[in-house]
Design an enzyme around this catalytic site. Structure first.
Site, PDB file in Angstrom:
ATOM      1  N   SER A 112       4.791  -0.943  -7.427  1.00 42.59           N
ATOM      2  CA  SER A 112       4.915  -0.289  -6.133  1.00 42.59           C
ATOM      3  C   SER A 112       6.207   0.512  -6.041  1.00 42.59           C
ATOM      4  CB  SER A 112       4.894  -1.339  -5.015  1.00 42.59           C
ATOM      5  OG  SER A 112       5.195  -0.760  -3.760  1.00 42.59           O
ATOM      6  N   GLN A 133       2.867   3.179  -8.353  1.00 41.03           N
ATOM      7  CA  GLN A 133       2.236   3.488  -7.065  1.00 41.03           C
ATOM      8  C   GLN A 133       3.193   4.275  -6.196  1.00 41.03           C
ATOM      9  OE1 GLN A 133       3.403   1.933  -4.119  1.00 41.03           O
ATOM     10  NE2 GLN A 133       1.846   2.581  -2.665  1.00 41.03           N
ATOM     11  N   TYR A 135       3.655   5.841  -2.205  1.00 39.85           N
ATOM     12  CA  TYR A 135       3.281   6.156  -0.827  1.00 39.85           C
ATOM     13  C   TYR A 135       3.704   7.590  -0.539  1.00 39.85           C
ATOM     14  CZ  TYR A 135       2.561   1.190   0.310  1.00 39.85           C
ATOM     15  OH  TYR A 135       2.102  -0.095   0.360  1.00 39.85           O
ATOM     16  N   THR A 161      -1.218   5.662  -2.591  1.00 42.35           N
ATOM     17  CA  THR A 161      -1.780   4.859  -1.499  1.00 42.35           C
ATOM     18  C   THR A 161      -1.684   5.652  -0.204  1.00 42.35           C
ATOM     19  OG1 THR A 161      -1.110   2.811  -2.594  1.00 42.35           O
ATOM     20  CG2 THR A 161      -1.619   2.679  -0.251  1.00 42.35           C
ATOM     21  N   ARG A 170       1.548  -6.716  11.367  1.00 41.88           N
ATOM     22  CA  ARG A 170       1.435  -8.034  10.741  1.00 41.88           C
ATOM     23  C   ARG A 170       2.191  -9.016  11.635  1.00 41.88           C
ATOM     24  NH1 ARG A 170       1.566  -4.720   6.038  1.00 41.88           N
ATOM     25  NH2 ARG A 170       3.730  -5.131   5.475  1.00 41.88           N
ATOM     26  N   LYS A 257      -5.737   5.409  -3.758  1.00 43.43           N
ATOM     27  CA  LYS A 257      -5.990   4.063  -3.246  1.00 43.43           C
ATOM     28  C   LYS A 257      -6.013   4.087  -1.714  1.00 43.43           C
ATOM     29  CE  LYS A 257      -4.116  -0.666  -3.484  1.00 43.43           C
ATOM     30  NZ  LYS A 257      -3.598  -0.854  -2.114  1.00 43.43           N
ATOM     31  N   HIS A 281      -6.489  -2.106   2.132  1.00 45.11           N
ATOM     32  CA  HIS A 281      -5.123  -2.641   2.007  1.00 45.11           C
ATOM     33  C   HIS A 281      -5.096  -4.157   2.197  1.00 45.11           C
ATOM     34  CE1 HIS A 281      -1.099  -0.695   1.552  1.00 45.11           C
ATOM     35  NE2 HIS A 281      -0.691  -1.921   1.807  1.00 45.11           N
ATOM     36  N   ARG A 284      -4.157  -5.702   5.580  1.00 44.41           N
ATOM     37  CA  ARG A 284      -2.765  -5.770   6.019  1.00 44.41           C
ATOM     38  C   ARG A 284      -2.347  -4.583   6.874  1.00 44.41           C
ATOM     39  NH1 ARG A 284       0.245  -9.429   3.111  1.00 44.41           N
ATOM     40  NH2 ARG A 284       2.169  -8.198   3.101  1.00 44.41           N
ATOM     41  N   ASP A 312     -10.548  -3.014  -4.539  1.00 42.25           N
ATOM     42  CA  ASP A 312      -9.335  -3.751  -4.195  1.00 42.25           C
ATOM     43  C   ASP A 312      -9.616  -4.555  -2.936  1.00 42.25           C
ATOM     44  OD1 ASP A 312      -6.384  -4.305  -4.006  1.00 42.25           O
ATOM     45  OD2 ASP A 312      -6.585  -3.068  -2.208  1.00 42.25           O
ATOM     46  N   GLY A 314      -9.855  -9.007  -1.643  1.00 43.64           N
ATOM     47  CA  GLY A 314     -10.708 -10.181  -1.495  1.00 43.64           C
ATOM     48  C   GLY A 314     -11.071 -10.913  -2.757  1.00 43.64           C
ATOM     49  N   GLY A 335      -3.941  -8.258  -5.652  1.00 38.45           N
ATOM     50  CA  GLY A 335      -2.569  -8.248  -5.160  1.00 38.45           C
ATOM     51  C   GLY A 335      -2.087  -9.626  -4.780  1.00 38.45           C
ATOM     52  N   ARG A 336      -2.660 -10.191  -3.722  1.00 37.63           N
ATOM     53  CA  ARG A 336      -2.243 -11.531  -3.310  1.00 37.63           C
ATOM     54  C   ARG A 336      -2.331 -12.559  -4.442  1.00 37.63           C
ATOM     55  NH1 ARG A 336      -4.975  -9.875   1.452  1.00 37.63           N
ATOM     56  NH2 ARG A 336      -3.714  -9.951   3.362  1.00 37.63           N
TER      57      ARG A 336
END
Length: 395
Positions: A112, A133, A135, A161, A170, A257, A281, A284, A312, A314, A335-336
């Site tokens: 990132s 990645q 932004y 992204t 959040r 993404k 995302h 999030r 991406d 789940g 990711g998580r």
């Protein structure tokens, strides 16, 4: 990650629980939580439960290769460690742990631009080129500088992204008082002090900050809330014209993404992207979005013959990866899960994530009679009747 604990981590759920025990609540919630009511977080998981396998028997499955090619690069398994920011808040090695684990398993990590380990330090930690990645940050000068650094580091692809024009709500982070870097005060004191191993790593390790922005903006001298620290870097005014400029500035493979519709996927390919990642995302950012898996078929139908389509969001089982590939994805981003591994056991914990997913993919292929991921298509699954959303007229 010590041997006994490593053997106890049979599933990604085990690693999630180990991370939950080891990390302060505010840090675990940063990893695990989503935006607002977390509807989209739940949808990402629910969607996989609405897909079942159609097993075939008496098929020769003595060989079950998992290798795929994404953006021209061969990966030994169809799982990519996705971009996550501020990973040093979870474990000292941060984003470098993902690169090391990915190299070991023959795949790739996406670093990132909001990472807590600089592009240069991640690149120097491995021999295999990683991806980076980006932004659409505040201005083109900043973006140009980041792209130049990524090129100098030898990164092989750019992942842009585009689903974060502003910071999502959040609410767990807000309630927990999460800051960058994390601090101990009356609000967070017991939460932090009751996790001494994590606190020792935080105190003795490098400062948790946006490492890639050193020298690009005034040094952050005060601790600030996570949303405030991020919001000042974003620009909600970016358009497709800016994406075209970024593609030209990078002059290499590009994956977009944050795509959730066929129309956006079509435009991404038309302006020069070699791939798209179907992503909300991880729930999030915007809430009340459909699952990425629900959006996947229309995007595959639109551009799957021209570009690499990734999923991406789940993924918690190797079987989830097999379902996504059966619906047309080339590979999955996670990711998580790798942050759970990092929180549970550092670099070895991230490696255990990939080991679990690789073994579960292999076992699933054998049990449903598919001799490798190249044999997967829609005939390998059943979809629960009535699953999905109905678009309004005119969409």
């Amino acid at each position: 990650m010590r041997g006994r604990r490593r053997r106890q981590a049979i599933t990604l759920r085990d690693l999630r629980e180990a991370a939950r025990r080891r990390l302060p609540r505010m840090v675990f919630d940063f990893v695990d939580g989503g935006a607002e009511d977390e509807f989209t977080v739940g949808e990402n998981r629910r969607a996989f439960s609405d897909v079942a396998f159609r097993p075939r028997v008496l098929v020769d499955v003595s060989s079950r290769p998992q290798a795929v090619t994404v953006l021209g690069r061969r990966l030994e398994m169809p799982v990519i460690l996705g971009p996550t920011g501020l990973a040093r808040m979870v474990g000292r090695a941060g984003e470098a742990a993902a690169a090391v684990a990915a190299q070991r398993f023959g795949t790739v990590s996406v670093v990132s631009s909001g990472s807590s380990v600089s592009f240069e330090d991640v690149a120097s930690s491995v021999a295999a080129p990683q991806w980076f990645q980006l932004y659409p940050w505040g201005d083109r000068a900043t973006i140009r500088a980041l792209i130049a650094r990524a090129r100098d580091c030898g990164f092989g692809a750019m992942v842009v992204t585009v689903d974060v024009p502003v910071v999502g709500a959040r609410e767990k982070d807000l309630r927990n008082g999460l800051t960058v870097p994390p601090r101990v005060d009356l609000r967070t004191g017991w939460d932090v002090l009751s996790h001494p191993r994590w606190l020792a790593e935080l105190v003795t390790g490098p400062k948790v900050t946006f490492a890639n922005f050193t020298g690009l903006m005034p040094e952050q001298r005060t601790t600030s809330g996570l949303a405030a620290a991020t919001a000042g870097l974003l620009n909600p005014g970016h358009t497709w014209a800016d994406l075209e400029w970024m593609i030209a500035a990078w002059d290499g493979p590009v994956l977009l993404k944050g795509v959730m519709t066929a129309a956006d996927a079509r435009r991404a390919v038309d302006v020069g992207c070699q791939g798209v990642a179907v992503s909300n995302h991880g729930g999030r950012q915007a809430d009340s979005l459909p699952a990425g898996l629900d959006a996947l078929p229309e995007i595959v139908a639109e551009v799957g013959g021209e570009a690499d389509v990734l999923l991406d969001g789940g993924v918690r089982r190797g079987g989830d990866v097999v379902k996504a590939l059966s619906l047309g994805a080339r590979a999955c981003l996670v990711g998580r899960p790798w942050l759970y591994g990092l929180g549970a056991g550092g670099t070895a914990g991230v490696g255990r994530v990939l080991e679990i997913l690789r073994d579960e993919i292999d076992r699933t292929l054998a049990l449903i009679g598919r001799p490798g991921v190249g044999s997967l298509d829609a005939s390998a699954i059943r979809v629960r009747p009535g699953r999905g959303w109905v678009d309004s007229p005119g969409d």
